[in-house]
Write a protein that holds these residues in place. Structure first.
Motif, mmCIF file in Angstrom:
data_model
loop_
_atom_site.group_PDB
_atom_site.id
_atom_site.type_symbol
_atom_site.label_atom_id
_atom_site.label_comp_id
_atom_site.label_asym_id
_atom_site.label_seq_id
_atom_site.Cartn_x
_atom_site.Cartn_y
_atom_site.Cartn_z
ATOM 1 N N HIS A 131 0.770 -1.282 0.077
ATOM 2 C CA HIS A 131 -0.089 0.033 0.110
ATOM 3 C C HIS A 131 0.909 1.337 -0.002
ATOM 4 O O HIS A 131 0.634 2.234 -0.633
ATOM 5 N N LEU A 132 1.828 1.294 0.898
ATOM 6 C CA LEU A 132 2.789 2.639 0.829
ATOM 7 C C LEU A 132 3.665 2.530 -0.108
ATOM 8 O O LEU A 132 3.733 3.631 -0.728
ATOM 9 N N LEU A 133 4.083 1.382 -0.706
ATOM 10 C CA LEU A 133 4.958 1.574 -1.929
ATOM 11 C C LEU A 133 3.924 2.158 -2.907
ATOM 12 O O LEU A 133 4.286 3.070 -3.940
ATOM 13 N N PHE A 134 2.857 1.830 -3.291
ATOM 14 C CA PHE A 134 1.834 2.261 -4.294
ATOM 15 C C PHE A 134 1.511 3.742 -4.094
ATOM 16 O O PHE A 134 1.761 4.873 -5.281
ATOM 17 N N GLU A 191 10.061 4.145 7.311
ATOM 18 C CA GLU A 191 10.047 5.233 8.102
ATOM 19 C C GLU A 191 8.362 5.045 8.598
ATOM 20 O O GLU A 191 7.924 5.303 9.616
ATOM 21 N N SER A 192 7.639 5.321 7.638
ATOM 22 C CA SER A 192 6.120 5.154 7.782
ATOM 23 C C SER A 192 5.721 3.940 8.488
ATOM 24 O O SER A 192 5.207 4.096 9.490
ATOM 25 N N ASN A 245 4.080 1.660 14.322
ATOM 26 C CA ASN A 245 4.382 0.228 14.700
ATOM 27 C C ASN A 245 3.700 -0.932 13.835
ATOM 28 O O ASN A 245 3.360 -1.882 14.465
ATOM 29 N N LEU A 246 4.132 -0.711 12.698
ATOM 30 C CA LEU A 246 3.899 -2.020 11.681
ATOM 31 C C LEU A 246 4.947 -2.606 10.812
ATOM 32 O O LEU A 246 4.896 -3.416 10.051
ATOM 33 N N PHE A 247 6.349 -2.161 11.370
ATOM 34 C CA PHE A 247 7.424 -2.602 10.835
ATOM 35 C C PHE A 247 7.812 -3.994 10.995
ATOM 36 O O PHE A 247 8.197 -4.904 10.267
ATOM 37 N N ALA A 297 -0.577 6.233 8.145
ATOM 38 C CA ALA A 297 0.674 6.191 7.273
ATOM 39 C C ALA A 297 0.471 6.579 6.057
ATOM 40 O O ALA A 297 1.149 7.265 5.474
ATOM 41 N N ILE A 298 -0.540 5.952 5.267
ATOM 42 C CA ILE A 298 -0.767 6.263 3.944
ATOM 43 C C ILE A 298 -1.076 7.996 3.827
ATOM 44 O O ILE A 298 -0.667 8.529 2.738
#
Length: 964
Positions: free
Chosen positions: A740-743, A761-762, A767-769, A792-793
Motif C-alpha cells: 500500500h505504502l509503495l503504491f 519510516e512510515s 508500529n507496523l514494521f 501512514a498512507i
C-alpha cells in the motif's frame, strides 16, 4: 499564493505505480485466476472426451462400408474385400460409389390421412368427402389457376395419364413412362432413393385408377433384396379463380393454419398466369416442409423438378397432341469415394458454450471496477495524486492484457487438448478413444481470423464493462447482473438469434440490427466458425479463410465491422460518462455555451459577502473574528495552507422531506504547521466538510483553497500534495501494508531509495514494521492495524495538507499514544485538519479547536482559551444520605449565592461555582464543618474539562436551534 513544495508525479510515474499495484493484486488473486482459466479448460476437455466417444461409436462396423472374406484365387485362402455389394442399407452410404444408380423422379405425395378433403374451414365443394380417409382412398389434389380457365383446364387434363404402362420385363425402363410419387421424405443424398428404402408405398399417379391396382417387382441393391409395391393414386386437379384463393387454401391446410389444427395438404399448385398457345409462363407452389429445414442441400429439391416436368409436358401435349412428351428419365447422385461417417460435436455445441466461456470475462472486469468504486478506492487513489488519464490507460490495458491471455490460453488449449488427452490416456492405460487432434473448431479455421475476432471482442467487452460499471455502486448487484448477462447471451443467442440466422426468409438488415447487441455479435462469430469447421470436417476441406469473408452468406465481416465501431464508441462514451459522473456535472454540459466558467482567481471569489453579513451578527465573537480574518487573507497574498471561505453544503429534500443543510457558511484559515481539531456530535457535518475539502462532494456555495488552489477547479493539482486518512479504512484486502505504502509513495513522486526509506519510516512510525506485519495482507489486519496503516498512507510523500477523520478510532491506549506522537511530529511542516470524539486527543494534538454543531462553528480557539471562556467555574460534587440533601444545598448557597445545580440523583449533587465568587480554601473549610453535622460519603472539587466545555456548547447551540 505560493505553490506547493512537491511537484506532481508525471503521467508515466502514475501509470507505473498503478500497473505495479495491479500486477501485485493479480499475483495475490491466483486462486481466482485458476478458477477462471479452468472453465474453458474443463469445457474443452469435456468436448474432446465427448468427441472421442462419438468417433468411437461412429467407427463401429455397421457405420462402415460392408466387408466380406472372399476366396479370390480358389486356394482356400480368403481376403477381406469391402464394397457396396457386401453392405446393408446402413453401411452403403459409406461405400465408394464410382457409378451411382439412376433413380426415377418422384412427386411428393401427402400421406393418405393428410390429403385435401372438404372441411369446415375449406368451403370448396369440389374436394372429396372426408369419408375417403377411412378407406385410405383419398385422391392427391393439384390446384390450378390463371387468367385463362379454358387453357388451365386443358393443361390439367394433360398432366397425368389415365393408363399404366408398367412392365415387369424391364421395370426401370417402364418407370420412365409413368408418373411416380412417394410419401417418404427426401434424404440429404440420393445414392439410395428413399422411396424404395423406407418401407413406404410407391404410387403410380394417374387421372383414373382401376380397382385394387397393385404392381410388385423385386429390387436388389448389393446384398439387400427388396420386394417393392406400386399402388395407384388418383390425381385430382381443381380450378381456383385466383392465386389468392390458392394461398388461402394452402395456408388453412398446412398444419396450424386453421382453427382446428387439421392438416389438409395438396401435391402442388400451378398458376399459369397469362400462358396461351404462343407463350408459356407458370408459377409453381410446393411444400418446402419436406426439406428437413436444410435448404442449402440441393439434392433435397429432387422432387420439385418432377412438378416442373409435368407442367412442361402438359404444355407440349397442348401444342403437339397427346403423343408428344418430354421424358424425365432419371436423377442420380454425383460419384463419391469411400467416406467415413463423422460428426464434429465440438463445432455443433461450440457457439453456445464458447459464448459462455468468453462472456464470463465481462462480470470479472465489471466486479473489479465496481469493487474499487464501492470501497472508494478509486477516489482514494485520486486523492493521492492519480490522474484520470493514467487510471484509464493502465486499467484498460491491464484488463485487456488479462483478457488477451485468457483468450490465448483458450485457443491454444482448444487446439492441443485432444493430443494431450490422447497421450495421457496412452501413458496411463490403453486408451478406449481413437486419437483426436484437438477441436476442429480451432484447428480448421484460420488462426489470424480467430485472433482478430477475439481481440476486437475482448476490447468491446472491456469497454462495455467500463460503461456498465458507471451505473453500479454495489458489488453484489453488479455480480448478479453480470452473470445474468452471461447466461442471457448464450441462451438468447442459441434459442432466438440462431433461429433467425437459419431462416433465409428473415431480413438480413434485421440480423445486422440484432448484432448491435454485443452478445449476438459474439455468437454470430462463433456460429460462422462452427459452420465452416463442421463443413470442413465433413468434406475434408479447410475451415474459414480470409477469402471466405467476401462470401455473401458469411457474416463474419459485418460482425468484425460492427464490433470495431462499437468498441470505439463505447470506450469514448464510457470515459465521458465516467468524467461526468465523477464531477457531478450535467451530461449535456457541452450544450450550454452560455454557462460561465468560474474564475480561478482567489480575489474574485468572495462567495457572497453580502449574504454573510447578516450571519456574522448572529455568530460568537471568536467565530466572527475568524470570518473577518479569512476575508482579510483573501484580499492579501498571505501564505496560508488552508482557507475556507463561507463553505456551504445543502442536500436537496427527498420524498417530501425538507432540504438538509449539512454545512452552514463555514470560514476557517490554517497556516502551515498548525493542527486544527474539529469537535462535534454525530451528524454535525464534520465528515461532510472533510468530504468537500478532499473532493468527494462539491460544495453548494462558497469555496476553499489549499495553498492558493480552488477545491472547485484545481483538485487534480491539490491531490498531488494532499494526504487523507478517511473515517473508514479504504484498503485492498489482498495487498500488504508495505505494498500500500509503495503504491501511494510512487503516486507522490517518490522513487528508488527515497521511496524505500519513506515506506520503512512510515511503517516504523505506526508500529507496523516489526514482526512481519508490514508484509501481511491488509485483509488479515486488526481494526487498529488498519487504522494505523491509513494514517501512514495519509502522511507518505510529505503532503503539505492532511485531513484526518477520527484517526485513532479503534486503537488501544499504547497504539493511540504512538499515533499521537506521529501526528505531533508530522504537523511541524504541514497543516492538519483532524476530527475526533476524543477530548484527550484534541487537547494533546490540536493547536486550535472548533466545536462544530448543526453545520456551523460555535467557538474557535486553543484548548486553554476555550476552557477559560466557557468553563470559568469549579464543579463541586458531594454525596450524602437523601435526608441531608437540603443541608448540602444550603451550604453551597452560603459559599456562592450564584451556584448552579447541574446534577442530582440519590443523594449525589453537583454544582457549578463561578471562580470569581469562591475561594478553594473556603470550600475545604465548609466541607470540614459539614462533616461534623452529617455523614459525607464523598465529595470533590474539579476544574472544568474540555469535555464539559464541549457538552455545554453543544447543548446551548442545540437549544438555540430548537427555539429558532
Amino acid at each position: 499564493m505560493a505553490n506547493l513544495v512537491r511537484g506532481p508525479a508525471s503521467f508515466w510515474t502514475q501509470a507505473n505505480a498503478l500497473l505495479r499495484k495491479n500486477f501485485t493484486f493479480q499475483k495475490r488473486d491466483a486462486k481466482s485466476n485458476i478458477r477462471l482459466i479452468s472453465v474453458p479448460i474443463i469445457l474443452c476437455v469435456l468436448l474432446v472426451l465427448i468427441q472421442n466417444w462419438v468417433n468411437k461409436e461412429l467407427d463401429k462396423p455397421w457405420n462402415k462400408c460392408g466387408c466380406k472374406c472372399v476366396d479370390k484365387n480358389g486356394d482356400g485362402k480368403c481376403e477381406k474385400v469391402c464394397g457396396i455389394e457386401y453392405s446393408d442399407l446402413s453401411q452403403a452410404i459409406s461405400c465408394s460409389i464410382p457409378r451411382p444408380l439412376e433413380w426415377p423422379p418422384f412427386l411428393q405425395i401427402p400421406e393418405s390421412t393428410y390429403r385435401a378433403v372438404q372441411t369446415d374451414f375449406i368451403s370448396y365443394g369440389d374436394l372429396p368427402d372426408d369419408s375417403c380417409k377411412r378407406s385410405c382412398s383419398c385422391p392427391a389434389t393439384i390446384l390450378l389457376t390463371g387468367t385463362n380457365q379454358t387453357f388451365g383446364e386443358s393443361m390439367g387434363r394433360n398432366l397425368f395419364s389415365s393408363v399404366s404402362t408398367l412392365s415387369s420385363s424391364d421395370i426401370f425402363d417402364s418407370l420412365v413412362y409413368n408418373i411416380l410419387g412417394s410419401e417418404s421424405q427426401p434424404k440429404y443424398m440420393n445414392f439410395l432413393e428413399a422411396a424404395f428404402f423406407s418401407n413406404t408405398t410407391v404410387y403410380n399417379v394417374r387421372s383414373q385408377c382401376s380397382p385394387n391396382f397393385t404392381f410388385s417387382f423385386p429390387l436388389e441393391f448389393g446384398s439387400v433384396a427388396l420386394q417393392q409395391e406400386i399402388s395407384c393414386v388418383k390425381a385430382l386437379h381443381l380450378w381456383r379463380n385466383s392465386s389468392y384463393e390458392i394461398n388461402d387454401e394452402l395456408y388453412k391446410g398446412y398444419r396450424n393454419g386453421n382453427p382446428e389444427g387439421k392438416i389438409n395438404e395438396i401435391i402442388t399448385a400451378y398458376d399459369f398466369l397469362n400462358s396461351n398457345g404462343i407463350g408459356f409462363n407458370v408459377s409453381i407452389w410446393y411444400n418446402s416442409s419436406y426439406k428437413n429445414g436444410k435448404s442449402n442441400l440441393p439434392m433435397e429439391l429432387t422432387r420439385v423438378p418432377r412438378s416442373v416436368n409435368l407442367a412442361s409436358n402438359a404444355y407440349i401435349q397442348f401444342l403437339l397432341g397427346p403423343s408428344a412428351r418430354m421424358l424425365f428419365e432419371f436423377v442420380k447422385e454425383m460419384p463419391k469415394p469411400e467416406t467415413e461417417l463423422t460428426l464434429d460435436f465440438g463445432s455443433l455445441l461450440g457457439p453456445l458454450f464458447f459464448t459462455w466461456v468468453v462472456s464470463q470475462l465481462f462480470p470479472v472486469v465489471l466486479i473489479a471496477l465496481v469493487y474499487e468504486k464501492q470501497q472508494n478506492l478509486r477516489i482514494m487513489m485520486k486523492m493521492h495524486g492519480l490522474g484520470d488519464g493514467p487510471y484509464w490507460m493502465i486499467s484498460y490495458a491491464y484488463f485487456l492484457l488479462i483478457s488477451s491471455i485468457y483468450m490465448l490460453c483458450f485457443v491454444i488449449f482448444g487446439s492441443l487438448v485432444g493430443n494431450a488427452i490422447t497421450i495421457q490416456l496412452k501413458i496411463s492405460f490403453v486408451s478406449p478413444f481413437s486419437p483426436f487432434a484437438g477441436l476442429k473448431f480451432f484447428l480448421l479455421n484460420d488462426y489470424i481470423i480467430q485472433f482478430v475476432f477475439y481481440f476486437i471482442y475482448v476490447n468491446l467487452q472491456a469497454s462495455l464493462a467500463f460503461l456498465v460499471a458507471v451505473f453500479f455502486s454495489n458489488v453484489k448487484a453488479a455480480t448478479v447482473i453480470g452473470y445474468i448477462m452471461v447466461f442471457a447471451n448464450g441462451l438468447l443467442s442459441e434459442f432466438l438469434f440462431q433461429f433467425f440466422l437459419q431462416d433465409e426468409s428473415f431480413s438480413r438488415g434485421w440480423i445486422i440490427v440484432m448484432e448491435l447487441y454485443p452478445g449476438f455479435s459474439l455468437f454470430r462469430g462463433f456460429y460462422e466458425f462452427s459452420q465452416y469447421a463442421f463443413k470442413g470436417n465433413y468434406l475434408g476441406t479447410d475451415g474459414m479463410r480470409w477469402k471466405d469473408l467476401s462470401d455473401d452468406k458469411n457474416g463474419m465481416k459485418e460482425v468484425l465491422i460492427i464490433m470495431l465501431v462499437q468498441w470505439l464508441m463505447l470506450l469514448v462514451l464510457a470515459y465521458y460518462i465516467d468524467q461526468i459522473a465523477s464531477s457531478g456535472k450535467d451530461p449535456l454540459v457541452f450544450l450550454w455555451n452560455s454557462r460561465k466558467k468560474p474564475s480561478h482567481s482567489i480575489r474574485k471569489l468572495g462567495s457572497g459577502r453580502q449574504g454573510s453579513k447578516v450571519f456574522v451578527q448572529m455568530e460568537k465573537l471568536d467565530v466572527a473574528q475568524e470570518r473577518e480574518r479569512v476575508e482579510q487573507l483573501l484580499e492579501s497574498s498571505t501564505n496560508h495552507a488552508i482557507i475556507c471561505d463561507n463553505l456551504k453544503k445543502v442536500y436537496p429534500g427527498k420524498d417530501g422531506n425538507p432540504e438538509k443543510i449539512a454545512v452552514r457558511g463555514l470560514s476557517l484559515a490554517l497556516p502551515q504547521g498548525e493542527c486544527f481539531g474539529m469537535l462535534g456530535p454525530n451528524g454535525a457535518g464534520k465528515t461532510t466538510f472533510i468530504n468537500m475539502m478532499i473532493g468527494l462532494i462539491k460544495p453548494s456555495s462558497g469555496t476553499a483553497y489549499a495553498h492558493g488552489m480552488d477545491i472547485r477547479t484545481d483538485m487534480d493539482m491539490i491531490y498531488t500534495n494532499m494526504g487523507v486518512c478517511p473515517q473508514h479504512d479504504l484498503l485492498w484486502e489482498t495487498l500488504t501494508g508495505r505494498e500500500h505504502l509503495l503504491f501511494y509513495g510512487r503516486l507522490k513522486n517518490l522513487k528508488g531509495a527515497d521511496l524505500t526509506q519513506a515506506v520503512e519510516e512510515s511503517l516504523k512510525s505506526v508500529n507496523l514494521f516489526h514482526g512481519g506485519i508490514a508484509d501481511k495482507r491488509a485483509g488479515k489486519y486488526s481494526g487498529g492495524m488498519k487504522r494505523r496503516l491509513s494514517v501512514a498512507i495519509s502522511l507518505i510523500g510529505d503532503p503539505k495538507v492532511v485531513y484526518m477523520d477520527e484517526p485513532s478510532t479503534g486503537l488501544d491506549p499504547s497504539s493511540r499514544n504512538s499515533l499521537w506522537n506521529v501526528v505531533k511530529r508530522a504537523k511541524q511542516d504541514r497543516a492538519i485538519i483532524l476530527t475526533t470524539h476524543s477530548m484527550e486527543e484534541a487537547e494533546h494534538l490540536c493547536d486550535r479547536l472548533g466545536i462544530f454543531v448543526d453545520g456551523t462553528f460555535q467557538c474557535i480557539g486553543n484548548p486553554k482559551e476555550l476552557k477559560a471562556r466557557y468553563g470559568g467555574s469549579y464543579v463541586f460534587t458531594m454525596t450524602t444520605s437523601s435526608d441531608n440533601e437540603e443541608e448540602v444545598e444550603h451550604m453551597v448557597r452560603r459559599l456562592c449565592p450564584n451556584a448552579n445545580k447541574i446534577y442530582h440523583i440519590s443523594g449525589t449533587q453537583k454544582f457549578e461555582l463561578p471562580k470569581q465568587e469562591v475561594r478553594i480554601a473556603d470550600v475545604f473549610q465548609a466541607v470540614e464543618k459539614a462533616k461534623g453535622r452529617f455523614i459525607v460519603y464523598a465529595w470533590g472539587l474539579a476544574d472544568t474539562t474540555l469535555e464539559d466545555v464541549f457538552i455545554k456548547v453543544a447543548r446551548s447551540a442545540h437549544a438555540f436551534n430548537v427555539l429558532s
